[in-house]
Design an enzyme around this catalytic site. Structure first.
Site, PDB file in Angstrom:
ATOM      1  N   GLN A 242      -4.139   1.868  15.359  1.00  9.95           N
ATOM      2  CA  GLN A 242      -2.811   2.507  14.566  1.00  9.95           C
ATOM      3  C   GLN A 242      -2.044   3.523  15.255  1.00  9.95           C
ATOM      4  OE1 GLN A 242      -4.251   4.234  10.914  1.00  9.95           O
ATOM      5  NE2 GLN A 242      -2.079   4.753  10.136  1.00  9.95           N
TER       6      GLN A 242
ATOM      7  N   ARG B 267       0.844  16.875  12.886  1.00 12.13           N
ATOM      8  CA  ARG B 267       1.934  17.533  13.166  1.00 12.13           C
ATOM      9  C   ARG B 267       2.050  19.012  12.879  1.00 12.13           C
ATOM     10  NH1 ARG B 267       3.498  12.925  10.877  1.00 12.13           N
ATOM     11  NH2 ARG B 267       3.225  13.702   8.651  1.00 12.13           N
TER      12      ARG B 267
ATOM     13  N   GLU C 290     -10.018  12.420   8.215  1.00 17.48           N
ATOM     14  CA  GLU C 290      -9.969  13.943   7.567  1.00 17.48           C
ATOM     15  C   GLU C 290     -11.028  14.612   7.683  1.00 17.48           C
ATOM     16  OE1 GLU C 290      -7.497  13.778   3.400  1.00 17.48           O
ATOM     17  OE2 GLU C 290      -8.120  11.724   3.866  1.00 17.48           O
TER      18      GLU C 290
ATOM     19  N   GLU D 190      -9.048   4.227  -1.984  1.00 19.91           N
ATOM     20  CA  GLU D 190      -8.017   3.976  -3.042  1.00 19.91           C
ATOM     21  C   GLU D 190      -8.293   3.319  -4.255  1.00 19.91           C
ATOM     22  OE1 GLU D 190      -4.685   2.717  -0.991  1.00 19.91           O
ATOM     23  OE2 GLU D 190      -5.294   3.235   1.125  1.00 19.91           O
TER      24      GLU D 190
ATOM     25  N   ASP E 122      -9.263   0.553   2.022  1.00 18.15           N
ATOM     26  CA  ASP E 122      -7.998   0.061   2.913  1.00 18.15           C
ATOM     27  C   ASP E 122      -8.600   0.320   4.208  1.00 18.15           C
ATOM     28  OD1 ASP E 122      -5.744  -0.671   4.416  1.00 18.15           O
ATOM     29  OD2 ASP E 122      -4.775   1.357   3.737  1.00 18.15           O
TER      30      ASP E 122
ATOM     31  N   ASP F 212       0.991  -1.289   0.001  1.00 22.26           N
ATOM     32  CA  ASP F 212       0.120   0.062  -0.036  1.00 22.26           C
ATOM     33  C   ASP F 212       0.667   1.305   0.192  1.00 22.26           C
ATOM     34  OD1 ASP F 212      -2.331   1.396  -0.026  1.00 22.26           O
ATOM     35  OD2 ASP F 212      -2.558   1.286   2.146  1.00 22.26           O
TER      36      ASP F 212
ATOM     37  N   TYR G 245       1.356   5.683  -0.481  1.00 22.11           N
ATOM     38  CA  TYR G 245       0.592   6.919   0.351  1.00 22.11           C
ATOM     39  C   TYR G 245       0.471   8.130  -0.753  1.00 22.11           C
ATOM     40  CZ  TYR G 245       0.416   9.624   4.596  1.00 22.11           C
ATOM     41  OH  TYR G 245       0.085  10.108   5.981  1.00 22.11           O
TER      42      TYR G 245
ATOM     43  N   HIS H  21      -4.392  13.618   1.005  1.00 23.97           N
ATOM     44  CA  HIS H  21      -4.545  12.994   2.047  1.00 23.97           C
ATOM     45  C   HIS H  21      -3.161  12.834   3.317  1.00 23.97           C
ATOM     46  CE1 HIS H  21      -5.603   9.511   4.841  1.00 23.97           C
ATOM     47  NE2 HIS H  21      -4.274   9.030   4.626  1.00 23.97           N
TER      48      HIS H  21
ATOM     49  N   THR I 117      -9.108  -5.527   3.578  1.00 27.10           N
ATOM     50  CA  THR I 117      -8.983  -4.411   2.531  1.00 27.10           C
ATOM     51  C   THR I 117      -9.980  -5.085   1.549  1.00 27.10           C
ATOM     52  OG1 THR I 117      -6.583  -4.185   3.300  1.00 27.10           O
ATOM     53  CG2 THR I 117      -7.405  -3.647   1.013  1.00 27.10           C
TER      54      THR I 117
ATOM     55  N   ARG J 195      -8.024   3.441  13.326  1.00 24.56           N
ATOM     56  CA  ARG J 195      -7.140   4.486  13.878  1.00 24.56           C
ATOM     57  C   ARG J 195      -6.727   4.523  15.434  1.00 24.56           C
ATOM     58  NH1 ARG J 195      -5.847   5.759   8.786  1.00 24.56           N
ATOM     59  NH2 ARG J 195      -7.661   6.225   7.599  1.00 24.56           N
TER      60      ARG J 195
ATOM     61  N   LYS K 157      -4.310  -2.590  10.048  1.00 26.81           N
ATOM     62  CA  LYS K 157      -4.701  -2.383   8.764  1.00 26.81           C
ATOM     63  C   LYS K 157      -4.715  -3.846   8.016  1.00 26.81           C
ATOM     64  CE  LYS K 157      -3.684   1.822   7.290  1.00 26.81           C
ATOM     65  NZ  LYS K 157      -4.337   2.639   6.543  1.00 26.81           N
TER      66      LYS K 157
ATOM     67  N   GLU L   1     -10.367   3.878   3.843  1.00 30.46           N
ATOM     68  CA  GLU L   1      -9.478   4.666   2.918  1.00 30.46           C
ATOM     69  C   GLU L   1      -9.563   4.425   1.410  1.00 30.46           C
ATOM     70  OE1 GLU L   1      -5.737   5.470   5.767  1.00 30.46           O
ATOM     71  OE2 GLU L   1      -5.249   4.067   4.221  1.00 30.46           O
TER      72      GLU L   1
HETATM   73 CA   LIG Z   1      -3.880   3.168   2.883  1.00 31.96          CA
END
Ligand SMILES: [Ca+2]
Ligand SMILES: [Ca+2]
Ligand SMILES: [Mg+2]
Ligand SMILES: [Mg+2]
Ligand code: NI
Lengths: 433, 433
Positions: A252, A151, A376, A213, A245, A135, A137, A142, A269, A249, A265, A211
């Site tokens: 994670q 951050r 998000e 994708e 995906d 996978d 990114y 995103h 999927t 959270r 994860k 997610e």
């Molecule tokens: Ca992903």
């Protein structure tokens, strides 16, 4: 072009004659998984079609017809893109209103009866046997959005982000086909992230996310120690699917330092059932996101239009049936193309195999309504997403269904669509100790 | 116990009668890969042995004899630990000096001639088809040493480290059998990590490292959504191999935020050829490292002796032939056992399959001479490792060979050894753009 078919195809069908996606099907009367293509609201059973001389007018495929009686598309994919192109073109011509081969299917009611199966009667299986799944990114918006949440805007993107397609090895065994229920995972979470010392609790996931994708399947192997050059990488790609995906959270956040996401994860999927061939996407190739960063030569593509423009939608359907489109975006929101991902993946000499799956990374546009994950959309749990019928969500609840749709083109011209990528959340298994 | 054999077995052989490890072999005269066991300096070809009624005295295996003509051990492994135990016990009895079945092999020179092959004439292949490979990080001393190098002693271990076996999904396709040459990878590295902005260069890896690990193969599948309880996890483990998780430290340093190691690990992972069955390791089970951390119930093992005590050695052999043992340690230096890794891996419902490989993480003791990676030994490039013959190393040079050996027990009692896990570094491929 063979745009008109003798087979009735609705103008909003994802499976117009321009498409001809490949998948693996079974039926209640014939439970052995086997290859098929989707046309309109029908599946053409390729094992039956081949056995009844459907490919008699296509000499190039004669020595390879056993690929159509395999339980996966790996053997067909391994024949290579020139053969995929010829087979797809031939099937388009067979279904064309002015087909040069009317005896094959158009004027052959017996074979129509036997080989054409309404899609609603078909069970779909994973199209490929997936040796390894990676996978990436590459969804810049995103990565930026998530980076801002954790951050701040100044350090949102890591220094490496624009220089290479960041990715991680995923769990191939957990890839499942659209429609497979997804059980909410259990695991370790940090109930209070500010506590000192940090002591996790065992819990079901409370921040279950999606997610949005795209996935790409590999159709050409390279040997250990022999990188795939960027100029040859597109030829190693069989076709694309939609991908969700699913992400836990809270699991994670606790587990991911320093080696990346793992249990968050690997509980499922979901991919769509029909592989849209690379050739079918050619007319829809466009430019991806601009980059202000000079790439190293091994990642430089000659081709400027390296990204398919797939219009993507995510629906959230509650147990009551209320359906809300929570995201609309396009796959152009990727900073790196699949050929770039493949070239980067193999630059060390990593061997890629036929059937390997590459995920794009979450695809988000810039607007709120174009974000491809709930994380998000809810700004890490701060705002609720309003649903049709008055309900609200931060993350997924038991009984929620997520449906991704993706399509290229316009109705009048014949759509090249992916169908659906669907999963419904089941409640977590209750474990006793 | 059947410790003495009619077959001559040297007292320092890794493959005493107490062992009976399984592998996949071929020979120049019979190039089809097939199962075998190693006994002394011989391989017993199980396909030939089975075809010549070698298992006639073992009725339980009769319906399953086709497992001995497969190109991998997956089918044999899938029979389950009770069957592995019976087959291993039977083969021990066949080779025993006072075998109850002398007609099978001891007094059957024709079958000896056909089924026994000197190991030096045998080509080994990967013992299992590996669907997914996961690498853990359970070597506490390694994690601590590396943490000190990058974050200092106070923050050496991440807050999650003692609560769960940290791990990441690895690249299954890059796992190769002992003896396979390892080509130095190319990739992106940051020539000057202090520069601002950070701009990578394309380079061959200049910090090529090893990781001394054990690998465990899974022999029992669980379904998506159905975790493997800790009490059943040991039954899901087929056996162990030695593992060298070759690592490109400079590529890793640049790529690994935020999703973990990727290209730095996917150019090759070497495993030893002979799988030492879980049952053969039973007499050598011991306590692993003590933990000051209370585990969540899903990770609590009833059994205190959950770690095999494998004595491990790493030799570095230069192109000139000078051989230096650069590390000596024991697999007791793990904080989590393989059953704990499996229970954690599947707690989310992640499906494990027969043939999946779990890596332990780098095994280091506390002393300098017991460190399982060069990174630790050279303190991130600061000190040189002195080799026999006067050469020095920080990281691996082209032409270097690394040989891992592992063994349980004492010579007088019959060793249960793993043989070797060997790889020689080839120079990087020269790429043109
Ligand atoms: Ca992903
Ligand atoms: Ca490792
Ligand atoms: Mg794999
Ligand atoms: Mg796999
Ligand atoms: Ni014979």
């Amino acid at each position: 072009m063979f745009l008109k078919s003798w087979l009735p195809i609705e103008s909003d069908s994802h499976f117009s004659l321009r498409n001809i996606p490949f998948g693996i099907i079974s039926t209640s009367s014939s439970p052995t998984p086997r290859p098929a293509v989707a046309v309109g609201d029908q599946a053409l059973d390729l094992s039956v079609f081949a056995a009844h001389n459907g490919f008699s007018a296509l000499s190039i495929i004669q020595p390879h017809q056993s690929v159509f009686s395999q339980p996966t598309l790996n053997a067909f994919a391994a024949l290579g893109r020139p053969i995929h192109q010829v087979v797809r073109g031939y099937l388009q011509s067979v279904f064309s209103v002015d087909t040069p081969f009317p005896h094959v299917l158009k004027d052959n009611p017996d074979l129509q009866e036997e080989a054409l199966i309404p899609l609603r009667l078909v069970t779909n299986h994973l199209p490929m046997q997936i040796g390894d799944y990676t996978d990436f990114y590459a969804g810049l918006n995103h990565a930026y959005n998530v980076g801002v949440l954790f951050r701040g805007p100044a350090n949102a993107l890591q220094p490496n982000y624009k220089h290479l397609p960041v990715g991680y090895h995923g769990r191939a065994s957990s890839v499942c086909v659209s429609g497979t229920p997804i059980r909410r995972p259990n695991g370790q979470i940090l109930a209070d992230p500010t506590a000192d010392p940090k002591v996790p609790v065992f819990s079901e996931c409370k921040k279950l996310d999606i997610e949005l994708e795209l996935g790409a399947f590999v159709c050409k192997a390279n040997k250990l120690g022999e990188p795939v050059p960027i100029g040859e990488a597109a030829d190693s790609l069989f076709g694309l699917v939609l991908m969700n995906d699913w992400s836990a959270r809270d699991i994670q956040a606790w587990e991911y330092v320093p080696l990346g996401p793992f249990n968050s994860k690997n509980f499922g999927t979901t991919i769509s059932a029909w592989v849209v061939l690379a050739d079918a996407l050619e007319p829809f190739m466009s430019k991806g996101l601009d980059s202000d960063t000079e790439l190293l030569p091994y990642l430089k593509e000659k081709r400027e239009k390296n990204m398919p423009d797939v219009k993507l939608e995510v629906d959230l359907i509650t147990e009551s049936g209320a359906t809300t489109t929570i995201s609309r975006t396009s796959s152009r929101n990727l900073l790196f193309s699949f050929p770039q991902m493949l070239a980067h993946h193999s630059i060390t000499g990593c061997p890629m195999n036929v059937g390997d799956l590459l995920g794009s990374g979450t695809i988000s546009g810039v607007e709120q309504s174009a974000r491809g994950s709930l994380l998000e959309q809810n700004e890490n749990g701060k705002v609720s997403i309003k649903l049709e019928g008055g309900e609200e969500r931060k993350f997924l609840e038991d009984g929620d269904t997520v449906r991704i749709k993706g399509v290229c083109g316009e109705e009048g011209d014949g759509l090249v669509g992916f169908g659906e990528c669907v999963g419904k959340i089941e409640k977590a298994v209750r474990l006793k100790f």
